[in-house]
Scaffold this motif. Structure first.
Motif, PDB file in Angstrom:
ATOM      1  N   CYS A 175     -97.433 142.007  83.964  1.00 50.33           N
ATOM      2  CA  CYS A 175     -97.481 142.899  82.802  1.00 50.33           C
ATOM      3  C   CYS A 175     -98.751 142.643  82.002  1.00 50.33           C
ATOM      4  O   CYS A 175     -99.556 143.545  81.802  1.00 50.33           O
ATOM      5  CB  CYS A 175     -96.244 142.704  81.925  1.00 50.33           C
ATOM      6  N   PHE A 176     -98.946 141.397  81.562  1.00 52.11           N
ATOM      7  CA  PHE A 176    -100.187 141.067  80.872  1.00 52.11           C
ATOM      8  C   PHE A 176    -100.406 139.567  80.890  1.00 52.11           C
ATOM      9  O   PHE A 176     -99.490 138.779  81.110  1.00 52.11           O
ATOM     10  CB  PHE A 176    -100.192 141.588  79.426  1.00 52.11           C
ATOM     11  N   GLU A 177    -101.648 139.179  80.649  1.00 50.81           N
ATOM     12  CA  GLU A 177    -102.010 137.774  80.455  1.00 50.81           C
ATOM     13  C   GLU A 177    -103.192 137.730  79.496  1.00 50.81           C
ATOM     14  O   GLU A 177    -104.224 138.354  79.741  1.00 50.81           O
ATOM     15  CB  GLU A 177    -102.371 137.093  81.767  1.00 50.81           C
ATOM     16  N   THR A 178    -103.039 137.027  78.407  1.00 51.26           N
ATOM     17  CA  THR A 178    -104.092 136.938  77.410  1.00 51.26           C
ATOM     18  C   THR A 178    -105.030 135.788  77.729  1.00 51.26           C
ATOM     19  O   THR A 178    -104.593 134.724  78.184  1.00 51.26           O
ATOM     20  CB  THR A 178    -103.506 136.722  76.000  1.00 51.26           C
ATOM     21  N   THR A 179    -106.307 136.004  77.527  1.00 48.76           N
ATOM     22  CA  THR A 179    -107.285 134.931  77.729  1.00 48.76           C
ATOM     23  C   THR A 179    -107.434 134.072  76.482  1.00 48.76           C
ATOM     24  O   THR A 179    -107.891 132.939  76.552  1.00 48.76           O
ATOM     25  CB  THR A 179    -108.658 135.525  78.103  1.00 48.76           C
ATOM     26  N   GLU A 180    -107.035 134.643  75.344  1.00 50.91           N
ATOM     27  CA  GLU A 180    -107.029 133.893  74.092  1.00 50.91           C
ATOM     28  C   GLU A 180    -105.590 133.879  73.566  1.00 50.91           C
ATOM     29  O   GLU A 180    -105.162 134.797  72.860  1.00 50.91           O
ATOM     30  CB  GLU A 180    -107.964 134.531  73.066  1.00 50.91           C
ATOM     31  N   PRO A 181    -104.829 132.851  73.923  1.00 49.75           N
ATOM     32  CA  PRO A 181    -103.413 132.827  73.537  1.00 49.75           C
ATOM     33  C   PRO A 181    -103.239 132.730  72.036  1.00 49.75           C
ATOM     34  O   PRO A 181    -104.083 132.142  71.337  1.00 49.75           O
ATOM     35  CB  PRO A 181    -102.889 131.557  74.237  1.00 49.75           C
ATOM     36  N   PRO A 182    -102.184 133.312  71.511  1.00 48.93           N
ATOM     37  CA  PRO A 182    -101.950 133.263  70.063  1.00 48.93           C
ATOM     38  C   PRO A 182    -101.541 131.872  69.618  1.00 48.93           C
ATOM     39  O   PRO A 182    -100.986 131.083  70.385  1.00 48.93           O
ATOM     40  CB  PRO A 182    -100.803 134.253  69.878  1.00 48.93           C
ATOM     41  N   THR A 183    -101.851 131.570  68.375  1.00 48.82           N
ATOM     42  CA  THR A 183    -101.369 130.334  67.774  1.00 48.82           C
ATOM     43  C   THR A 183     -99.976 130.583  67.220  1.00 48.82           C
ATOM     44  O   THR A 183     -99.779 131.452  66.371  1.00 48.82           O
ATOM     45  CB  THR A 183    -102.305 129.871  66.640  1.00 48.82           C
ATOM     46  N   LEU A 184     -99.013 129.836  67.717  1.00 53.41           N
ATOM     47  CA  LEU A 184     -97.615 130.033  67.330  1.00 53.41           C
ATOM     48  C   LEU A 184     -97.174 128.932  66.375  1.00 53.41           C
ATOM     49  O   LEU A 184     -97.767 127.845  66.340  1.00 53.41           O
ATOM     50  CB  LEU A 184     -96.725 130.044  68.577  1.00 53.41           C
ATOM     51  N   PRO A 185     -96.128 129.181  65.600  1.00 54.87           N
ATOM     52  CA  PRO A 185     -95.610 128.135  64.718  1.00 54.87           C
ATOM     53  C   PRO A 185     -95.235 126.889  65.526  1.00 54.87           C
ATOM     54  O   PRO A 185     -94.714 127.010  66.642  1.00 54.87           O
ATOM     55  CB  PRO A 185     -94.360 128.788  64.102  1.00 54.87           C
ATOM     56  N   PRO A 186     -95.506 125.708  65.016  1.00 50.77           N
ATOM     57  CA  PRO A 186     -95.197 124.476  65.764  1.00 50.77           C
ATOM     58  C   PRO A 186     -93.704 124.303  66.027  1.00 50.77           C
ATOM     59  O   PRO A 186     -93.316 123.592  66.957  1.00 50.77           O
ATOM     60  CB  PRO A 186     -95.741 123.369  64.872  1.00 50.77           C
ATOM     61  N   ALA A 187     -92.885 124.934  65.221  1.00 50.29           N
ATOM     62  CA  ALA A 187     -91.434 124.918  65.430  1.00 50.29           C
ATOM     63  C   ALA A 187     -90.932 126.344  65.233  1.00 50.29           C
ATOM     64  O   ALA A 187     -90.920 126.851  64.108  1.00 50.29           O
ATOM     65  CB  ALA A 187     -90.747 123.964  64.463  1.00 50.29           C
ATOM     66  N   ALA A 188     -90.557 126.982  66.337  1.00 51.77           N
ATOM     67  CA  ALA A 188     -90.142 128.390  66.275  1.00 51.77           C
ATOM     68  C   ALA A 188     -88.779 128.561  66.924  1.00 51.77           C
ATOM     69  O   ALA A 188     -88.488 127.950  67.959  1.00 51.77           O
ATOM     70  CB  ALA A 188     -91.179 129.272  66.972  1.00 51.77           C
ATOM     71  N   TYR A 189     -87.954 129.398  66.317  1.00 54.47           N
ATOM     72  CA  TYR A 189     -86.616 129.654  66.835  1.00 54.47           C
ATOM     73  C   TYR A 189     -86.660 130.770  67.877  1.00 54.47           C
ATOM     74  O   TYR A 189     -87.317 131.798  67.679  1.00 54.47           O
ATOM     75  CB  TYR A 189     -85.662 130.028  65.707  1.00 54.47           C
ATOM     76  N   LEU A 190     -85.958 130.568  68.978  1.00 56.35           N
ATOM     77  CA  LEU A 190     -85.876 131.568  70.040  1.00 56.35           C
ATOM     78  C   LEU A 190     -84.698 132.495  69.758  1.00 56.35           C
ATOM     79  O   LEU A 190     -83.590 132.035  69.479  1.00 56.35           O
ATOM     80  CB  LEU A 190     -85.670 130.882  71.393  1.00 56.35           C
ATOM     81  N   GLY A 191     -84.959 133.784  69.828  1.00 57.73           N
ATOM     82  CA  GLY A 191     -83.887 134.726  69.560  1.00 57.73           C
ATOM     83  C   GLY A 191     -84.050 136.036  70.308  1.00 57.73           C
ATOM     84  O   GLY A 191     -85.104 136.311  70.894  1.00 57.73           O
ATOM     85  N   PHE A 192     -82.987 136.823  70.289  1.00 58.97           N
ATOM     86  CA  PHE A 192     -82.972 138.147  70.906  1.00 58.97           C
ATOM     87  C   PHE A 192     -82.233 139.084  69.956  1.00 58.97           C
ATOM     88  O   PHE A 192     -81.235 138.701  69.335  1.00 58.97           O
ATOM     89  CB  PHE A 192     -82.264 138.113  72.259  1.00 58.97           C
TER      90      PHE A 192
END
Length: 317
Positions: free
Chosen positions: A213-230
């Motif tokens: 689908c996609f692949e980024t060459t510059e990955p985003p900076t994510l929160p060091p502690a993030a909750y997984l949800g749907f």
């Protein structure tokens, strides 16, 4: 043993070692963020996830975020944050319904917020973190085939561009026609390497075949502690949005004498993917050493076999 058999065995061994040398990382399954049937414990609660809204859990089949009815909203979020530096999330899901017209879609989240109902695929707007949106209904985005899958990185201030199906917010995305009501199990696999890449793969055409689908060459900076949800939502149009299973793994680069700790936010940079030149050189040296040893084994086998044949002939006289 014939020489041809010995050579075949040796070549097979070299091929196996070569494949093994390409494995740059290993994984540790994270039970704290994974979901599988029956989803709930004996008290009809989930140890690791909270859920709310219109979500229904059928322990032998699915977690249904929304049923095929108008104006539904449902969500499920992990109780503990994901703190792994490098990770992979593999999810089996199902989007289906009885109507010719359908909507709106569902989302996967890795955010600082958790368990809050809202207008963005059932969760809050102006979120901080990562959202992966499986949008099944086109509002106003010409030239793009739907369903459409896209990633957005929220800074906690930016509003999701719902009127144009997230066009102003898109980090990366792809069309995925056929992902709704597919004849094979539909899945997505999201892989994140800090400071390296964010890649999304889909399975919906053929079982076992992953579509890029996609692949980024510059990955985003994510929160060091993030909750997984749907989460998911329906409006005037509706669909069943089901989560079948979730498998989350922490990825790490194996080091000699080093034990990986799942969920560790990689205080050691050596656990990041992307080998150093020294390690790559060492890997190649070890690979060629293996080949040399195989050649020695083949040569030794050949001379041993020749000597055995000569000795056998001498015993005939």
């Amino acid at each position: 043993m014939r020489i041809s058999s010995l050579v075949s065995w040796s070549l097979a061994a070299v091929s196996a070692w070569a494949a093994d040398s390409n494995e740059d990382y290993k994984s540790i399954a994270l039970r704290t963020h994974s979901l599988s049937q029956p989803y709930l414990d004996s008290d009809m609660q989930s140890r690791w996830y909270d859920f709310g809204g219109d979500t229904i859990i059928r322990t032998d089949h699915y977690i249904r975020l929304t049923a095929d009815r108008p104006s539904q909203t449902g969500w499920i979020f992990s109780r503990v944050p994901l703190t792994a530096t490098n990770w992979q999330i593999e999810v089996e899901f199902k989007i289906h319904g009885k109507n010719t017209l359908f909507g709106d879609g569902f989302a996967m989240w890795l955010t600082k917020e958790r368990g809050q109902q809202g207008p963005v695929f059932g969760s809050v707007d102006k979120f901080e973190g990562l959202g992966i949106f499986f949008d099944t209904y086109r509002n106003n985005r010409p030239g793009v085939a739907f369903p459409f899958v896209m990633a957005m990185v929220g800074d906690g201030k930016t509003t999701y561009d719902k009127g144009s199906d997230g066009k102003a917010n898109e980090l990366a995305g792809c069309s995925a026609r056929g992902i709704r009501g597919a004849g094979v199990p539909t899945m997505f696999r999201l892989t994140y390497f800090q400071d390296k890449s964010l890649k999304l793969e889909l399975q919906y055409k053929t079982e076992g075949e992953w579509v890029h689908c996609f692949e980024t060459t510059e990955p985003p900076t994510l929160p060091p502690a993030a909750y997984l949800g749907f989460s998911a939502e329906t409006g005037e149009l509706s669909d069943n949005h089901d989560i079948i299973s979730v498998a989350v793994s922490s990825l790490y680069e194996p080091q000699s004498g080093d034990k990986a700790t799942p969920g560790n936010r990689a205080s050691k940079s050596s656990h990041r993917l992307g080998s150093t030149k020294a390690k790559k050189s060492g890997s190649w040296l070890w690979f060629f050493t293996k080949i040399f040893l195989v050649i020695l084994a083949v040569g030794g086998g050949y001379f041993g076999y020749t000597a055995w044949r000569a000795n056998k002939r001498s015993h005939r006289f």
